[in-house]
Design an enzyme around this catalytic site. Structure first.
Site, mmCIF file in Angstrom:
data_model
loop_
_atom_site.group_PDB
_atom_site.id
_atom_site.type_symbol
_atom_site.label_atom_id
_atom_site.label_comp_id
_atom_site.label_asym_id
_atom_site.label_seq_id
_atom_site.Cartn_x
_atom_site.Cartn_y
_atom_site.Cartn_z
ATOM 1 N N HIS A 179 51.768 41.591 39.060
ATOM 2 C CA HIS A 179 50.886 40.497 38.635
ATOM 3 C C HIS A 179 50.460 40.732 37.189
ATOM 4 O O HIS A 179 50.149 41.853 36.811
ATOM 5 C CB HIS A 179 49.663 40.452 39.575
ATOM 6 C CG HIS A 179 48.496 39.679 39.031
ATOM 7 N ND1 HIS A 179 48.465 38.306 38.996
ATOM 8 C CD2 HIS A 179 47.320 40.081 38.501
ATOM 9 C CE1 HIS A 179 47.312 37.912 38.447
ATOM 10 N NE2 HIS A 179 46.610 38.968 38.148
ATOM 11 N N HIS A 182 57.478 36.841 33.677
ATOM 12 C CA HIS A 182 56.790 37.439 32.526
ATOM 13 C C HIS A 182 57.625 38.265 31.553
ATOM 14 O O HIS A 182 57.118 38.624 30.493
ATOM 15 C CB HIS A 182 55.624 38.298 33.020
ATOM 16 C CG HIS A 182 54.629 37.532 33.832
ATOM 17 N ND1 HIS A 182 53.852 36.519 33.302
ATOM 18 C CD2 HIS A 182 54.310 37.599 35.146
ATOM 19 C CE1 HIS A 182 53.090 36.015 34.263
ATOM 20 N NE2 HIS A 182 53.353 36.647 35.382
#
Length: 124
Positions: A119, A12
């Site tokens: 996450h 990410h």
């Protein structure tokens, strides 16, 4: 073994994107970050901010995660992100993605000591 924090970073974080404006960005990044191994990951978001700025979200606005857990945090400010979404014509191993840029608040789940993102939950 890759830690959850390191996996989050690989999947990410892209602090200094070279060619985010290119429609090919997702195709290149999903491959180079190993998100197309064994299958095409259907959806993934890259955040174009420093790792420190993204880690800081873990001490910002506490919100519920999509799965009902309470360890999610929303960024106070908007962040520069790119959403990668698999196209209808994508077929493994030739994974194909649509690249969409946005400025949004990110929501991440955090855990561990130090308390860091593990996450990516959503963008709002």
């Amino acid at each position: 073994k890759e830690t959850a924090a390191a996996k989050f970073e690989r999947q990410h974080i892209d602090s200094n994107p070279s060619s985010v404006s290119s429609s090919n960005y997702c195709n290149q990044m999903m491959k180079s970050r190993n998100l197309t191994q064994g299958r095409c990951k259907p959806v993934n978001t890259f955040v174009h901010e420093s790792l420190a700025d993204v880690q800081a979200v873990c001490s910002q606005k506490n919100v519920a995660c999509k799965n009902g857990q309470t360890n999610c945090y929303q960024s106070y400010s908007t962040m520069s992100i790119t959403d990668c979404r698999e196209t209808g014509s994508s077929k493994y191993p030739n994974c194909a993605y649509k690249t969409t840029q946005a400025k949004k608040h990110i929501i991440v789940a955090c855990e561990g000591n130090p308390y860091v993102p593990v996450h990516y939950d959503a963008s709002v």
